[in-house]
Design an enzyme around this catalytic site. Structure first.
Site, PDB file in Angstrom:
ATOM      1  N   ASP A 159      -2.141  10.725 -36.069  1.00 26.09           N
ATOM      2  CA  ASP A 159      -1.333  11.370 -35.039  1.00 26.09           C
ATOM      3  C   ASP A 159       0.097  11.561 -35.559  1.00 26.09           C
ATOM      4  O   ASP A 159       0.727  10.617 -36.038  1.00 26.09           O
ATOM      5  CB  ASP A 159      -1.327  10.478 -33.788  1.00 26.09           C
ATOM      6  CG  ASP A 159      -0.714  11.146 -32.569  1.00 26.09           C
ATOM      7  OD1 ASP A 159      -0.689  12.385 -32.521  1.00 26.09           O
ATOM      8  OD2 ASP A 159      -0.272  10.409 -31.667  1.00 26.09           O
ATOM      9  N   HIS A 160       0.596  12.779 -35.495  1.00 20.62           N
ATOM     10  CA  HIS A 160       1.977  13.097 -35.895  1.00 20.62           C
ATOM     11  C   HIS A 160       2.298  12.708 -37.341  1.00 20.62           C
ATOM     12  O   HIS A 160       3.312  12.067 -37.616  1.00 20.62           O
ATOM     13  CB  HIS A 160       2.988  12.440 -34.945  1.00 20.62           C
ATOM     14  CG  HIS A 160       3.044  13.080 -33.606  1.00 20.62           C
ATOM     15  ND1 HIS A 160       3.572  14.334 -33.388  1.00 20.62           N
ATOM     16  CD2 HIS A 160       2.619  12.639 -32.392  1.00 20.62           C
ATOM     17  CE1 HIS A 160       3.470  14.641 -32.111  1.00 20.62           C
ATOM     18  NE2 HIS A 160       2.889  13.629 -31.484  1.00 20.62           N
ATOM     19  N   ASN A 217      -4.380  13.878 -25.594  1.00 23.66           N
ATOM     20  CA  ASN A 217      -3.901  12.613 -26.146  1.00 23.66           C
ATOM     21  C   ASN A 217      -3.391  11.682 -25.051  1.00 23.66           C
ATOM     22  O   ASN A 217      -2.595  12.099 -24.203  1.00 23.66           O
ATOM     23  CB  ASN A 217      -2.751  12.865 -27.124  1.00 23.66           C
ATOM     24  CG  ASN A 217      -3.199  13.546 -28.404  1.00 23.66           C
ATOM     25  OD1 ASN A 217      -4.304  14.072 -28.494  1.00 23.66           O
ATOM     26  ND2 ASN A 217      -2.334  13.538 -29.396  1.00 23.66           N
ATOM     27  N   ILE A 218      -3.836  10.435 -25.111  1.00 20.88           N
ATOM     28  CA  ILE A 218      -3.429   9.427 -24.126  1.00 20.88           C
ATOM     29  C   ILE A 218      -3.068   8.144 -24.871  1.00 20.88           C
ATOM     30  O   ILE A 218      -3.913   7.551 -25.543  1.00 20.88           O
ATOM     31  CB  ILE A 218      -4.543   9.175 -23.103  1.00 20.88           C
ATOM     32  CG1 ILE A 218      -4.808  10.454 -22.296  1.00 20.88           C
ATOM     33  CG2 ILE A 218      -4.184   8.023 -22.174  1.00 20.88           C
ATOM     34  CD1 ILE A 218      -6.040  10.401 -21.418  1.00 20.88           C
TER      35      ILE A 218
END
Length: 333
Positions: A94-95, A275-276
């Site tokens: 993620d990222h 996304n959570i």
């Protein structure tokens, strides 16, 4: 070099295609600890849902890259042990903020990576994303890119203001980069404090945030019919968890998330990954605070981490079944 297929993982290509066709979204749950990973796997198996387990750069540093590789392999084995013969589990970065980080994750067994060049000038974002795509596709790893900027704070991702994705750019960007999915900005935000009270409307004593820009999403869908779209910063910040945290010594003021009805609406569109992260942190922290406050003699971590794991599992199941609609969507059970 560790190929993700050796670990029993899958990439996102097939699950995204099915999600778009079926009008639901795949849950992408961030994790940092064993308990979070266990809760994600238990929830996915119980609901027969594909799932994306994702880690940020900060979470990867916290957990250790080598340990993560074996955690991912263990997640697949654990799902099978729980009775799911054909789990669909993605390990996703993620990222990611550099080619080097994405390459290292691919080499360590990740089946999907995100390269986030959204803070860079447009042409630099294209060049960086294309570089990652060219390397990832050699190993059949899927790549998520981002256009537009989300406000808020998540680990090392910080932005003071959001900038909506420009629909007029999406065809050019996806064509030039070859990315497999595109994260867009339509009003979601990172963290537990996604909006200030001034940005919200008071309805029956509850602060309601401004609606997502579904008009922007619709324009993007017209430009890219059938292309996988991703929403970041989509925790709903359940008030019962916030209230529990505050009741037992915490201090979370004006924590406001994305209403679940808006996420339900988004999941029926080309948005096939949601996304959570913050909701999991809230569920874990609330259970730990309450357990320790009610049982001050506890000192064994298992005594407070088990209730935390149970509470996260409950939250994950709720999101899968009642919000994203991915339950029962495994290609094979």
């Amino acid at each position: 070099m560790v190929n993700y297929k050796e670990l029993g993982l899958v990439n996102t290509r097939d699950m995204f295609a099915r999600a778009i066709k079926g009008g639901y979204a795949i849950p992408a749950f961030n994790f940092n600890t064993m308990e979070q990973m266990q809760a994600i796997v238990m929830a996915a198996v119980e609901t027969k849902s594909p799932v994306i387990m994702q880690v940020s750069k900060g979470a990867r540093n916290y957990a250790n890259a080598t340990i993560l590789r074996f955690m991912a392999e263990g997640a697949v084995a654990y799902a099978k042990e729980l009775g799911c013969e054909h789990p669909e589990i993605v390990l996703h970065l993620d990222h990611g903020d550099s080619f080097e980080l994405c390459k290292n994750c691919i080499d360590m067994g990740f089946s999907s990576v995100m390269i986030d060049g959204s803070s860079k000038p447009y042409e630099e974002n294209i060049a960086l994303t294309k570089q990652v795509v060219e390397y990832a596709h050699k190993y059949d790893v899927t790549v998520e890119a981002e256009l537009g900027v989300l406000a808020g704070v998540e680990d090392e991702v910080v932005a003071a203001e959001s900038h909506y994705t420009k629909p007029e750019e999406v065809i050019d960007f996806t064509t030039k980069t070859g990315c497999d999915s595109l994260a867009i900005s339509i009003g979601t935000s990172h963290g537990a404090h996604k909006f200030t009270p001034a940005q919200c409307t008071l309805v029956n004593g509850v602060l309601v945030p401004p609606p997502l820009a579904f008009d922007v999403l619709a324009e993007i869908e017209k430009k890219l019919p059938g292309f996988p779209i991703v929403l970041h910063g989509s925790s709903s910040v359940p008030m019962e968890e916030v209230e529990t945290i505050n009741k037992f010594g915490g201090k979370l003021e004006a924590a406001i998330g994305i209403p679940e009805e808006q996420l339900r609406q988004a999941s029926k569109s080309a948005v096939c990954k949601i996304n959570i992260d913050s909701d999991s942190r809230l569920a874990m922290t609330a259970a730990i605070r309450q357990t320790l406050a009610e049982n001050p003699s506890y000192f064994d971590p298992r005594q407070y981490l088990k209730p935390a794991r149970d509470n996260m599992k409950k939250m994950y199941i709720h999101k899968i079944v009642n919000v994203l609609g991915s339950d029962g969507k495994l290609a094979q059970c």
